[in-house]
Design an enzyme around this catalytic site. Structure first.
Site, PDB file in Angstrom:
ATOM      1  N   TYR A  65       0.963  -1.200   0.261  1.00  0.00           N
ATOM      2  CA  TYR A  65      -0.086  -0.183   0.188  1.00  0.00           C
ATOM      3  C   TYR A  65       0.965   1.191  -0.216  1.00  0.00           C
ATOM      4  CZ  TYR A  65      -3.126  -3.384   2.264  1.00  0.00           C
ATOM      5  OH  TYR A  65      -3.926  -4.600   2.921  1.00  0.00           O
ATOM      6  N   GLU A  84      -9.025  14.273 -15.423  1.00  0.00           N
ATOM      7  CA  GLU A  84      -8.898  13.506 -16.580  1.00  0.00           C
ATOM      8  C   GLU A  84      -7.472  12.618 -17.328  1.00  0.00           C
ATOM      9  OE1 GLU A  84     -10.571  15.943 -16.537  1.00  0.00           O
ATOM     10  OE2 GLU A  84     -12.606  15.137 -17.837  1.00  0.00           O
ATOM     11  N   LYS A 110     -11.958  17.220  -7.273  1.00  0.00           N
ATOM     12  CA  LYS A 110     -10.843  18.665  -6.743  1.00  0.00           C
ATOM     13  C   LYS A 110     -12.220  18.694  -5.592  1.00  0.00           C
ATOM     14  CE  LYS A 110      -9.482  21.375  -9.587  1.00  0.00           C
ATOM     15  NZ  LYS A 110      -9.653  22.467 -10.958  1.00  0.00           N
TER      16      LYS A 110
END
Length: 131
Positions: A65, A84, A110
């Protein structure tokens, strides 16, 4: 009449999730976003075979992780105009770095975007299976 049973294919896939990773980064189309920056949150899910790690209890037998987090952090440090683009770079980096990952889903949020209204945030989600 007895029917012959096909042998079962055993597949030990686990879904690992790292939620709500917080970053301060410089992504956006507005000049202020690339200069001042803002807060982002990233969620990551990935599938990998954990059978060996389940038995060995060894980090070497699974996807770390910490290493996944460090890969995402590195990509978040590279400024982009679009969420994107950020999400695609993260998926590509994870699939390139960790051949054990069979599937990956990334959501980039965001927080408090400058859209002229009140909202918690906007997000883009991409997912990809390894070919």
């Amino acid at each position: 009449m007895e029917r012959e049973l096909a042998p079962f294919l055993v597949c030990f896939m686990a879904r690992i999730t790292i939620d709500r990773m917080a970053f301060y980064a410089f992504h956006g189309c507005f000049k202020e976003e690339s200069e001042i920056g803002t807060n982002f949150q990233v969620d990551c899910e990935f599938d990998c075979d954990t059978a060996k790690a389940e038995e060995s209890d060894s980090i070497e037998d699974t996807v770390s992780y910490l290493d996944v987090y460090q890969t995402i952090k590195k990509e978040m440090e590279v400024s982009s105009h679009l969420l994107e683009h950020v999400a695609r770079r993260i998926i590509n980096a994870l699939l390139d770095t960790f051949p054990q990952i069979a599937y990956c889903k990334i959501r980039v949020h965001k927080l408090n975007p400058p859209l002229g209204g009140q909202m918690r945030g906007v997000s883009v989600t991409l997912e990809q299976y390894r070919r």
